[in-house]
Design a protein around this motif. Structure first.
Motif, mmCIF file in Angstrom:
data_model
loop_
_atom_site.group_PDB
_atom_site.id
_atom_site.type_symbol
_atom_site.label_atom_id
_atom_site.label_comp_id
_atom_site.label_asym_id
_atom_site.label_seq_id
_atom_site.Cartn_x
_atom_site.Cartn_y
_atom_site.Cartn_z
ATOM 1 N N LEU A 47 0.831 -1.208 0.000
ATOM 2 C CA LEU A 47 0.000 0.000 0.000
ATOM 3 C C LEU A 47 0.867 1.260 0.000
ATOM 4 N N LEU A 48 1.930 1.243 0.792
ATOM 5 C CA LEU A 48 2.849 2.370 0.847
ATOM 6 C C LEU A 48 3.502 2.589 -0.520
ATOM 7 N N LEU A 49 3.956 1.509 -1.132
ATOM 8 C CA LEU A 49 4.581 1.580 -2.448
ATOM 9 C C LEU A 49 3.592 2.080 -3.507
ATOM 10 N N LEU A 50 2.378 1.559 -3.485
ATOM 11 C CA LEU A 50 1.351 2.006 -4.423
ATOM 12 C C LEU A 50 1.031 3.490 -4.240
ATOM 13 N N SER A 51 0.996 3.927 -2.994
ATOM 14 C CA SER A 51 0.751 5.346 -2.717
ATOM 15 C C SER A 51 1.785 6.215 -3.410
ATOM 16 N N PHE A 52 3.061 5.863 -3.249
ATOM 17 C CA PHE A 52 4.121 6.665 -3.851
ATOM 18 C C PHE A 52 4.103 6.563 -5.378
ATOM 19 N N CYS A 53 3.757 5.408 -5.907
ATOM 20 C CA CYS A 53 3.669 5.258 -7.365
ATOM 21 C C CYS A 53 2.570 6.144 -7.937
ATOM 22 N N PHE A 57 3.059 9.423 -10.287
ATOM 23 C CA PHE A 57 2.454 9.460 -11.617
ATOM 24 C C PHE A 57 1.581 10.699 -11.784
ATOM 25 N N TYR A 58 0.733 10.970 -10.794
ATOM 26 C CA TYR A 58 -0.155 12.135 -10.894
ATOM 27 C C TYR A 58 0.647 13.432 -10.874
ATOM 28 N N ALA A 59 1.617 13.533 -9.981
ATOM 29 C CA ALA A 59 2.430 14.753 -9.914
ATOM 30 C C ALA A 59 3.193 14.966 -11.217
ATOM 31 N N TYR A 60 3.731 13.899 -11.771
ATOM 32 C CA TYR A 60 4.480 13.987 -13.023
ATOM 33 C C TYR A 60 3.584 14.484 -14.157
ATOM 34 N N GLN A 61 2.403 13.893 -14.291
ATOM 35 C CA GLN A 61 1.517 14.236 -15.394
ATOM 36 C C GLN A 61 0.783 15.559 -15.194
ATOM 37 N N SER A 62 0.309 15.810 -13.986
ATOM 38 C CA SER A 62 -0.582 16.941 -13.776
ATOM 39 C C SER A 62 0.123 18.161 -13.186
ATOM 40 N N VAL A 63 0.844 17.974 -12.114
ATOM 41 C CA VAL A 63 1.490 19.107 -11.460
ATOM 42 C C VAL A 63 2.672 19.610 -12.289
ATOM 43 N N PHE A 64 3.499 18.683 -12.790
ATOM 44 C CA PHE A 64 4.702 19.062 -13.538
ATOM 45 C C PHE A 64 4.530 18.934 -15.051
ATOM 46 N N GLN A 65 3.379 18.510 -15.510
ATOM 47 C CA GLN A 65 3.047 18.377 -16.923
ATOM 48 C C GLN A 65 4.124 17.628 -17.713
ATOM 49 N N TYR A 83 2.796 13.182 0.759
ATOM 50 C CA TYR A 83 2.528 11.972 1.536
ATOM 51 C C TYR A 83 2.720 12.225 3.029
ATOM 52 N N LEU A 84 3.783 12.902 3.380
ATOM 53 C CA LEU A 84 4.064 13.180 4.789
ATOM 54 C C LEU A 84 2.963 14.035 5.419
ATOM 55 N N SER A 121 -3.559 10.844 0.641
ATOM 56 C CA SER A 121 -2.459 11.452 -0.110
ATOM 57 C C SER A 121 -2.855 11.710 -1.561
ATOM 58 N N MET A 122 -3.689 10.856 -2.128
ATOM 59 C CA MET A 122 -4.165 11.100 -3.490
ATOM 60 C C MET A 122 -5.045 12.347 -3.521
#
Length: 133
Positions: A47-53, A57-65, A83-84, A121-122
């Motif tokens: 679950l922790l690993l999936l959270s970071f994945c 992915f979302y930050a890469y695509q949406s926040v940082f385009q 996450y923290l 976190s999502m």
């Protein structure tokens, strides 16, 4: 470009509100409390690993385009801080409803925070990404 590199009070408040919005209903769920008692550590780690994945992915695509060539540190910082901060929000909610047994059952408390922090976190990163260019 510089706007994506900065992390300010607005970003922090968006992360807190986003994580709070999804943490509240799940924190009051007896299913989440029971999962923390029965789920093996391998599944908690997964679950922790999936959270970071998913956060990455979302930050890469949406926040940082999809442009982190010169912003790797900011990207990693944004994912970890989201996450923290979600974990802190979840822990505070669980503490407020007396479902964070840190002293008596520390491992259950940690597992409970990790389980509930996944959706929280999502919510945090999604709300944080709303105003990015």
């Amino acid at each position: 470009m510089l706007k994506s590199l900065r992390f300010n009070l607005e970003d922090a408040s968006q992360i807190i509100i986003g994580s709070f919005a999804l943490a509240i209903p799940i924190s009051f769920s007896e299913e989440a409390w029971s999962l923390s008692e029965s789920l093996p550590f391998f599944n908690i780690f997964l679950l922790l690993l999936l959270s970071f994945c998913f956060l990455s992915f979302y930050a890469y695509q949406s926040v940082f385009q999809a442009n982190i060539k010169y912003k790797q540190v900011a990207f990693i910082f944004r994912v970890f801080i989201a996450y923290l901060m979600a974990c802190v929000v979840v822990a505070l909610i669980l503490l407020a409803i007396n479902k964070l047994p840190l002293i008596d059952e520390t491992m259950i408390a940690i597992k409970r925070v990790i389980i509930i922090s996944m959706p929280a976190s999502m919510g945090a990163i999604i709300v944080d990404g709303f105003d990015k260019e």
